[in-house]
Design an enzyme around this catalytic site. Structure first.
Site, PDB file in Angstrom:
ATOM      1  NE  ARG A 228      -0.822  -4.906  -0.389  1.00 33.97           N
ATOM      2  CZ  ARG A 228      -2.105  -5.140  -0.183  1.00 33.97           C
ATOM      3  NH1 ARG A 228      -2.560  -6.385  -0.205  1.00 33.97           N
ATOM      4  NH2 ARG A 228      -2.946  -4.140   0.053  1.00 33.97           N
ATOM      5  CD  GLU A 257      -0.871  -8.197  -6.929  1.00 33.73           C
ATOM      6  OE1 GLU A 257      -2.096  -8.236  -7.067  1.00 33.73           O
ATOM      7  OE2 GLU A 257      -0.217  -9.088  -6.344  1.00 33.73           O
ATOM      8  CG  HIS A 275      -4.401  -9.556  -4.873  1.00 34.99           C
ATOM      9  ND1 HIS A 275      -3.597  -8.456  -4.817  1.00 34.99           N
ATOM     10  CD2 HIS A 275      -4.920  -9.685  -3.624  1.00 34.99           C
ATOM     11  CE1 HIS A 275      -3.616  -7.929  -3.600  1.00 34.99           C
ATOM     12  NE2 HIS A 275      -4.412  -8.668  -2.854  1.00 34.99           N
TER      13      HIS A 275
END
Length: 317
Positions: A228, A257, A275
């Protein structure tokens, strides 16, 4: 048998939505759901795509029993509130381990051997004027893995084939693991020149890799983050890359993100991915199937397949 009402917090892959529609009475949160309908909802399909799933939403779902999360990470869910309300939470542990491990090795090699930069060099026509500069190598390196769970072990198995030394850090030493264990991330960084972060997100791991860890990793060090974005202090990482405190970094995740800092984009000693750790068609289908199967198992047997460690399993009403 009456099909249970299930709330889907955000759009999921079409095959997963179809499986949910087949098994349940599905309500799509983004389309708007009346309070009288929410009061009947017994299950929820959540994902990081939906953003935070918090207690204010739980309060609108008095009949909620179970939350099935699309993904192995579940830091998008307020687990303190979920546990306090006696909710069962599941994830998709196991089915994405190999895919994420494959991507991790690819990202590590791309970062060390500067594969994206080499391709740009060729596409830009620069090869006609001379060879691409020599790159660093994986040869002779010692790799430290932060978090030796299912994915961490899958990464280690692949690294064994590269004949590199491997060590790890976790909350406790694993008795059945032969790799050296270090009691802190900083100690692991000091003993290695590659760090791979593959731990859950959340408050307990926020900025686990900070300026001190990066300094310990050293000027030949490489950081790979496939966990993460919050696990790494992004500002400290940018400063370390700019100053040469570490050599390079490969990132599949970011603190915010979809909002990658311009300072990272400007650096040529990073490889940046959007990602995609588990983002293959076959693996996303398997994740969706397990998410649905967790809901089905709960409503049929009261025993979900892959509950997260914090959850308390209680009989289904």
């Amino acid at each position: 048998m009456t099909r249970p009402d299930v709330l889907v917090a955000a759009p999921l892959p079409p095959v997963t939505m179809a499986a949910l529609d087949d098994a349940f009475v599905v309500h799509r949160l983004w389309e708007g759901v009346a309070d009288d309908v929410l009061s009947r909802v017994r299950g929820m399909a959540a994902s990081t795509l939906a953003g935070p799933v918090r207690d204010d939403l739980f309060a609108r779902l008095p009949a909620l029993e179970v939350i099935a999360n699309f993904g192995v990470g579940y830091d998008n869910i307020d687990m303190v509130a979920a546990v306090a309300r006696g909710l069962v939470v599941t994830n998709t542990a196991g089915v994405l381990d190999e895919e994420v491990a494959d991507l991790t090795i690819g990202l590590l090699l791309a970062t060390l051997r500067r594969i994206p930069a080499a391709e740009r060099f060729l596409r830009d026509g620069l090869w006609r004027d001379g060879n691409f500069p020599l790159s660093p190598s994986l040869r002779g390196r010692r790799v430290g893995i932060i978090g030796l769970g299912g994915i961490g072990k899958a990464i280690a198995r692949r690294l064994d084939g590269f004949a590199v030394d491997i060590a790890y850090h976790g909350r406790t030493r694993q008795g059945d693991v032969g790799y050296p264990w270090y009691p802190s991330v900083e100690a692991l960084a000091g003993a290695c020149d590659v760090l791979i972060a593959i731990v859950p997100g959340g408050a307990s791991t926020r900025h686990l890799v900070d300026a001190r860890v990066l300094a310990a990793l050293g000027p030949q060090g490489v950081l790979i983050n496939v966990s993460r974005g919050t696990v790494v202090d992004e500002a400290a990482l940018i400063a370390a890359l700019q100053a040469g405190t570490i050599l390079a970094s490969g990132l599949d995740v970011f603190e915010r993100e979809h909002d990658v800092p311009e300072a990272l984009l400007a650096l040529d000693n990073v490889v940046l991915l959007p990602h995609i750790g588990s983002a293959s068609a076959i693996t996303r289908q398997a994740m969706g199937r397990l998410m649905v199967d967790n809901l089905v198992a709960w409503f049929e047997t009261g025993r979900p397949l892959t509950p997260v460690p914090e959850t308390r399993i209680m009989p289904s009403s």
